[in-house]
Design an enzyme around this catalytic site. Structure first.
Site, short mmCIF file in Angstrom:
data_model
loop_
_atom_site.label_atom_id
_atom_site.label_comp_id
_atom_site.label_asym_id
_atom_site.label_seq_id
_atom_site.Cartn_x
_atom_site.Cartn_y
_atom_site.Cartn_z
N LYS A 75 17.12 -36.00 37.39
CA LYS A 75 15.70 -36.28 37.57
C LYS A 75 14.90 -35.08 37.05
O LYS A 75 15.27 -33.92 37.29
CB LYS A 75 15.40 -36.53 39.05
CG LYS A 75 13.94 -36.93 39.33
CD LYS A 75 13.75 -37.27 40.80
CE LYS A 75 12.30 -37.67 41.11
NZ LYS A 75 12.10 -38.02 42.52
N SER A 89 9.79 -42.39 43.55
CA SER A 89 9.49 -41.70 42.30
C SER A 89 10.70 -41.53 41.38
O SER A 89 10.55 -41.21 40.21
CB SER A 89 8.90 -40.32 42.62
OG SER A 89 9.87 -39.49 43.26
N SER A 97 11.93 -42.05 47.90
CA SER A 97 12.00 -42.02 46.43
C SER A 97 13.41 -42.10 45.86
O SER A 97 13.57 -42.15 44.64
CB SER A 97 11.31 -40.77 45.89
OG SER A 97 9.91 -40.87 46.06
#
Length: 492
Positions: free
Chosen positions: A79, A154, A178
């Site tokens: 990420k 997210s 998330s």
């Protein structure tokens, strides 16, 4: 060798150890898939082929020397919130579009020690603030199951990359759901560990008392392999807890589903907005666990109505503090031709931050301002303690707590949800972060539009092994985690 992306992490490890294929061949396979497919999915912000192939060659050399680890040579996607030495780290924001990190986050460094090959950095909501991955400066990531839908957020890039078989597993972060919500939207397994279990050093902060890194993959077994890399104490992170991490792979069969007490909060299944298909699939998965020997116990979680207002005071307050460092002076985006220092600050931040980040900074700054601090922030922290106590009381009578991971399946890209509607979609996940508990999402079927549905299991502190074990055994008895979107079936 066109089906390497269909192999589990265990099968990849065994294939590398048995010289059925090399890490270079495996890495090239994924890089070709990314080049062919990711234009449709837009899961990657940065792909690092040269570095990936160099790491793959080094992994192959280690294999030949007999010095390899179990994961040496297996690719991973990070990420874009984890700092990576020499690679752009953006947190999905224009304000960090030119930031090349001078160091590795602990999670990334531990991955290198384990021999993982970094394919690149994947997309996310800006500064992890969002539930759709649409707030990214680099554009919206698409859900591989339906390209006109969001992958969640997210950690939407992490979820989409794995769901499209553009990485075998990925790192994610979870501040209010998330990891779990995008795993639910994309038909994956995703674990949010206990707060303090995974180091936050080098993980760009959103809300420091809530943020936690974790693994995202197709199965609990795959997550366990990555969790073995990510977990553990880090003296560079003051919030990292000095408790030995488990061997999560070895413990995959360590918890018996037979006799497991699963708490069913009646408030969770009466939430307005809970989709009928989601409710049905979750209830079917619980019936399956009951058939496997678990006991379903109805419980009360009386603080449910306080989750959203409490979270959306505390998280923005911490964000307003954490994001003050992005001022256009030391690094990151700087506005052109500022007339003075105040103009530099104002325009760098207003031009560099997107609307959702600005909204949360404003909310947080207001909640922390003189005259409102006690009325809002302090009161929210007191309610947070009550939410934690609500869970601890429930765990006196049950082993895990079950809930949907989200009240609906994936939204359409561009859906006209106002911010409050979007925040209410986090109802099932944010309390776990407020209390610091671990929780996991498991895929349990599809709605009428063939979009994935997820079951969330919440555990007591430090019970990651238990959660992974329960889901692993559920996945031995079902095949939802093996289902693939059509785009994932494309060969490179």
């Amino acid at each position: 060798m066109t089906d390497l992306h269909r192999l589990s992490i265990r099968e990849l490890s065994e294939g590398l150890a048995g010289s059925k294929f090399s890490s270079r061949e495996l890495t090239e396979h994924y890089l070709k898939r990314i080049a062919k497919i990711d234009a449709q999915v837009q899961s990657y912000v940065t792909v690092t082929p040269e570095q990936a192939l160099a790491q793959a060659d080094a992994a192959d050399a280690l294999r030949k020397s007999g010095m390899a680890n179990v994961l040496t040579g297996v690719p991973v996607a990070h990420k874009d919130i984890f700092c990576t030495h020499g690679i752009k780290t953006t947190a999905g924001s224009k304000i960090l579009d030119n930031f090349i990190s001078p160091y590795d986050a602990t999670v990334v460094a531990k991955g290198k020690v384990a021999g993982l090959v970094t394919l690149g950095k994947v997309n996310m909501d800006e500064f992890a603030m969002g539930s759709t991955s649409e707030s990214s400066y680099f554009g919206a990531t698409k859900n591989p199951w339906a390209l006109d839908h969001v992958p969640g957020g997210s950690s939407g890039g992490s979820a989409a990359a794995v769901a499209a078989d553009l990485a075998p597993f990925a790192t994610g972060t979870d501040t209010g759901g998330s990891i779990r919500q995008p795993a639910s939207f994309c038909g994956l397994t995703g674990l949010k560990p206990t707060y303090g279990r995974v180091s936050r050093f080098g993980m760009i902060a959103y809300a420091s008392s809530l943020d936690q890194g974790g693994p995202m993959a197709r199965s609990a077994e795959d997550c366990a392999y990555l969790m073995n890399v990510m977990a553990g104490h880090d003296e560079r992170d003051s919030t990292s807890v000095n408790i030995d991490a488990d061997d999560y792979v070895a413990n995959l069969n360590g918890t018996s589903v037979k006799g497991l007490r699963i708490g069913i909060p009646k408030q969770y299944f009466n939430v307005a907005g809970l989709d009928a298909d989601v409710k049905a699939r979750v209830e079917e998965s619980l019936k399956k666990l009951e058939d496997m020997g678990a006991t379903l116990v109805e419980i009360d979680l009386n603080m449910t109505d306080a989750y959203v207002p409490t979270y959306y005071l505390i998280a923005p307050a911490e964000a307003s503090s954490n994001l003050q460092r992005f001022d256009g002076v030391r690094y990151g985006y700087r506005c052109e031709n500022p007339v003075d220092l105040t103009d530099l600050y104002k325009r760098s931040r207003s031009e560099g931050f997107g609307p959702e980040v600005q909204r949360r900074i404003l909310i947080g700054t207001y909640a922390l301002s003189a005259g409102y601090y006690d009325a809002y922030y302090v009161k929210a922290q007191k309610v947070r303690r009550l939410i934690q106590q609500d869970f601890l009381k429930a765990f006196e009578s049950v082993d895990v707590i079950a809930a949907p991971s989200a009240p609906t399946t994936a939204y359409k890209i561009g859906a006209s949800l106002d911010p409050v509607e979007m925040y209410l979609g986090d109802i099932y996940t944010i309390a776990v972060n407020l209390a610091g508990l671990p929780a996991i999402n498991a895929p349990v079927g599809f709605d009428k539009d063939q979009l994935p549905v997820g079951l969330q299991l919440i555990g007591n502190y430090w019970s990651e092994s238990q959660l992974l074990s329960v889901v692993h055994q559920y996945q031995q008895a079902t095949d939802w985690h093996t289902k693939r979107a059509a785009i994932a079936e494309e060969n490179a």
